[in-house]
Design a protein around this motif. Sequence first.
Motif, PDB file in Angstrom:
ATOM      1  N   UNK A 135       6.525  17.648   1.424  1.00  0.00           N
ATOM      2  CA  UNK A 135       6.381  16.849   2.644  1.00  0.00           C
ATOM      3  C   UNK A 135       7.599  15.971   2.913  1.00  0.00           C
ATOM      4  N   UNK A 136       7.730  15.575   4.183  1.00  0.00           N
ATOM      5  CA  UNK A 136       8.856  14.727   4.597  1.00  0.00           C
ATOM      6  C   UNK A 136       8.986  13.500   3.698  1.00  0.00           C
ATOM      7  N   UNK A 167       0.844  -1.203   0.000  1.00  0.00           N
ATOM      8  CA  UNK A 167       0.000   0.000   0.000  1.00  0.00           C
ATOM      9  C   UNK A 167       0.877   1.250   0.000  1.00  0.00           C
ATOM     10  N   UNK A 168       1.923   1.216   0.854  1.00  0.00           N
ATOM     11  CA  UNK A 168       2.825   2.364   0.953  1.00  0.00           C
ATOM     12  C   UNK A 168       3.547   2.586  -0.376  1.00  0.00           C
ATOM     13  N   UNK A 169       3.997   1.462  -0.978  1.00  0.00           N
ATOM     14  CA  UNK A 169       4.714   1.565  -2.246  1.00  0.00           C
ATOM     15  C   UNK A 169       3.811   2.139  -3.337  1.00  0.00           C
ATOM     16  N   UNK A 170       2.548   1.701  -3.318  1.00  0.00           N
ATOM     17  CA  UNK A 170       1.589   2.196  -4.304  1.00  0.00           C
ATOM     18  C   UNK A 170       1.357   3.700  -4.112  1.00  0.00           C
ATOM     19  N   UNK A 171       1.294   4.113  -2.838  1.00  0.00           N
ATOM     20  CA  UNK A 171       1.109   5.530  -2.528  1.00  0.00           C
ATOM     21  C   UNK A 171       2.284   6.364  -2.995  1.00  0.00           C
ATOM     22  N   UNK A 172       3.505   5.844  -2.798  1.00  0.00           N
ATOM     23  CA  UNK A 172       4.704   6.544  -3.228  1.00  0.00           C
ATOM     24  C   UNK A 172       4.736   6.659  -4.753  1.00  0.00           C
ATOM     25  N   UNK A 177      16.973  21.392   3.192  1.00  0.00           N
ATOM     26  CA  UNK A 177      15.673  20.722   3.275  1.00  0.00           C
ATOM     27  C   UNK A 177      15.831  19.215   3.089  1.00  0.00           C
ATOM     28  N   UNK A 178      16.671  18.822   2.125  1.00  0.00           N
ATOM     29  CA  UNK A 178      16.905  17.392   1.871  1.00  0.00           C
ATOM     30  C   UNK A 178      17.552  16.723   3.080  1.00  0.00           C
ATOM     31  N   UNK A 179      18.486  17.434   3.709  1.00  0.00           N
ATOM     32  CA  UNK A 179      19.145  16.893   4.909  1.00  0.00           C
ATOM     33  C   UNK A 179      18.112  16.687   6.014  1.00  0.00           C
ATOM     34  N   UNK A 180      17.228  17.680   6.185  1.00  0.00           N
ATOM     35  CA  UNK A 180      16.191  17.577   7.214  1.00  0.00           C
ATOM     36  C   UNK A 180      15.262  16.406   6.977  1.00  0.00           C
ATOM     37  N   UNK A 181      14.852  16.221   5.729  1.00  0.00           N
ATOM     38  CA  UNK A 181      13.949  15.115   5.395  1.00  0.00           C
ATOM     39  C   UNK A 181      14.638  13.769   5.600  1.00  0.00           C
TER      40      UNK A 181
END
Length: 311
Positions: free
Chosen positions: A292-293, A6-11, A124-128
């Motif tokens: 988003x993160x 489900x998560x993969x499909x969402x991504x 931002x990328x480092x934070x995520x």
Amino acid sequence: MSETETKKKGLFARLKEGLAKTRNSIADGFDSIFNGFSSIDDDFYEELEEILIMGDLGVHATTEILDRLKEQVKEQHLKEPAACRQLLIDTIKERMDVGENAYEFEDRPSVLLVVGVNGVGKTTSIGKLASQMKSRGKRVILAAADTFRAGAIEQLREWANRAGVEIIAQNEGSDPAAVGFDAVSAGRARQADGLICDTAGRLHNKKNLMEELKKINRIIDREYPEAYKETLIVLDGTTGQNALAQAREFMAVADVSGIILTKMDGTAKGGIAVAVQAELGIPVKYIGIGEHIDDLQKFDADSYVDALFAE
């Protein structure tokens, strides 16, 4: 469907949405070529070449992809252009595979040096990245070694607070290597799983940048020799071929081992991921497709190419 599926499909759905502009610019051309040509000839290949270059795959990658396609067409005695579509997609996927050890740093104590010019989304990328590692139960420390850019330390501190991770910082203008030393000492003492170091993003004085990175690397080698080391460069996907030029500049001064491509949502230059990997020989390890993160995703060649080219 399992939670992972489900998560993969969402991504994938978010990835597809993020790459919509590129896909739309390529899709019409693809349809007209694969459905409009009655035979596989020089004109067919020329049209295909034009569409791939327009999608920002670059001349180098496009040439290699088409050479491989021609080989396969000959081997398999294909006559129909429509039969080439999946072959082309599979050829691009093969070229984009990041390899088995791309994320080795996740499984051992590591130091990640992150480079990139101002404005590409480096902090931002480092934070995520820190937030994602923390959510998997990892102990993460951030090092604010981009000490000369106004506001860089505060921006990183804000992300550290948001992600709930520790930050090692000194005052603006202080020696980046001193920050590096403090961070490495803290990382070792506190048995951190990951130390992510925000380093300078200035290219106008390459000599200074090179010396800075050399000093930080020497400190890591001396003080934390057992750590696994990665140097990731952050590139703005919307800048297309300019991103390639930036990467080459940084590669001249740093041992870059992976690429983070940001701002891939809303760009018509999505093919740049194929171009940078083909031309630089360095894998794209993450792509950013939103604010988003979770919108900083590990690069998955199959999902990416499907989101770009599949019907």
